[in-house]
Write an enzyme that holds these catalytic residues in place. Sequence first.
Site, PDB file in Angstrom:
ATOM      1  N   THR A  37      39.163  51.508  34.209  1.00  0.00           N
ATOM      2  CA  THR A  37      39.436  50.754  35.430  1.00  0.00           C
ATOM      3  C   THR A  37      40.689  51.259  36.152  1.00  0.00           C
ATOM      4  O   THR A  37      41.540  51.888  35.531  1.00  0.00           O
ATOM      5  CB  THR A  37      39.656  49.296  34.947  1.00  0.00           C
ATOM      6  OG1 THR A  37      38.431  48.819  34.453  1.00  0.00           O
ATOM      7  CG2 THR A  37      40.170  48.381  36.006  1.00  0.00           C
TER       8      THR A  37
ATOM      9  N   GLY B 106      41.319  47.135  29.999  1.00  0.00           N
ATOM     10  CA  GLY B 106      40.926  47.201  28.598  1.00  0.00           C
ATOM     11  C   GLY B 106      39.651  46.406  28.362  1.00  0.00           C
ATOM     12  O   GLY B 106      38.841  46.220  29.276  1.00  0.00           O
TER      13      GLY B 106
HETATM   14  N1  ASP Z   1      38.627  45.508  31.839  1.00  0.00           N
HETATM   15  C1  ASP Z   1      37.469  46.215  32.323  1.00  0.00           C
HETATM   16  C2  ASP Z   1      36.234  45.426  31.943  1.00  0.00           C
HETATM   17  O1  ASP Z   1      36.131  44.981  30.817  1.00  0.00           O
HETATM   18  C3  ASP Z   1      37.359  47.615  31.817  1.00  0.00           C
HETATM   19  C4  ASP Z   1      38.635  48.428  31.874  1.00  0.00           C
HETATM   20  O2  ASP Z   1      39.706  47.909  32.109  1.00  0.00           O
HETATM   21  O3  ASP Z   1      38.588  49.650  31.708  1.00  0.00           O
HETATM   22  O4  ASP Z   1      35.368  45.305  32.769  1.00  0.00           O
END
Ligand code: ASP
Length: 301
Positions: free
Chosen positions: A171, A223
């Site tokens: 993300t 995350g």
């Molecule tokens: N937090 C995001 C999700 O779970 C993914 C990420 O942060 O890379 O959709």
Amino acid sequence: MIHTPALIVHGGAWDILDEAVEDHKRGCSNAVAAGWRVLAAGGSALDAVTAAVVVMEDDPTFDAGRGSFLNADAEVELDASIMRGSDLKAGAVAAVRRLRHPIQLARLVMEGSEHVLLVGRGAEKFASSRGIKFCRTRDLLVGRELQRYQALRSRKDFHVREVFEKQPRGTVGAVAFDNSGSLAAATSTGGTPQKMPGRVGDSPIIGAGTFADNESGAALSTGWGESILRVLLAKTACDFLKEHNDANRAAKEAIQVLEKRVAGKGGVILIDRFGGVGLAFNTPRMAYALRQGEKIFKIGI
Ligand code: ASP
């Protein structure tokens, strides 16, 4: 009173592979440059985080906009949110398809509707009504993600937690403090690989993925969304700021809550109400870049 602006962006907290490190650094640095142009010209924190995130949505290095993971139906479904610390206004979209810049739609929800969160078809209808152009799914797709989809589809033992330890991208998000002393935060994501259609992670949820309050600070999470949601990680980090106003310490304490309470994996970036910048993560790596005033510029992985 004129404040010294600050800006921090992240490109995900994962096990970023050595061969992807340069792309992540370049992508984060380009995003900081775009956001900083806004802040240096006296622009708002809200405009700065929007500009930074748009640059990262266009960069296929990251799991946001073009380059996003595919879900279990081989579709790209995107989540994004934005929040302004001066009046706690926020806008978010979840599970939207065929949009290059979901962050712009989140901002339109904030500024052009009476709602905070629009999802799926309703969000897409709102986008059409506001003249936002749709792209094709294949414009968001890169070969790397098609290959990942094919490899994961055949695996029965796949669990999403492992992607935060073994997979290489994530993300994006930006937090800014402008010269009027106002904060804003914005995040955008394609979510997690092989997610169920309709799955919504932390990123579009105010308090979990994104939070901004001029009375404490502004924070973003990245995350494993299912763990971040359960501890409202971004708001938790800002609450720690109310106790001691040490941005790095607040970020670390929030990550400790994530780890201890829900065995979560991820990272936090934040800026306190005086422009102090902090970050912490418990994944192998997190890509970030920050700038404070004219002198401090840092890129890290
Ligand atoms: N937090 C995001 C999700 O779970 C993914 C990420 O942060 O890379 O959709």
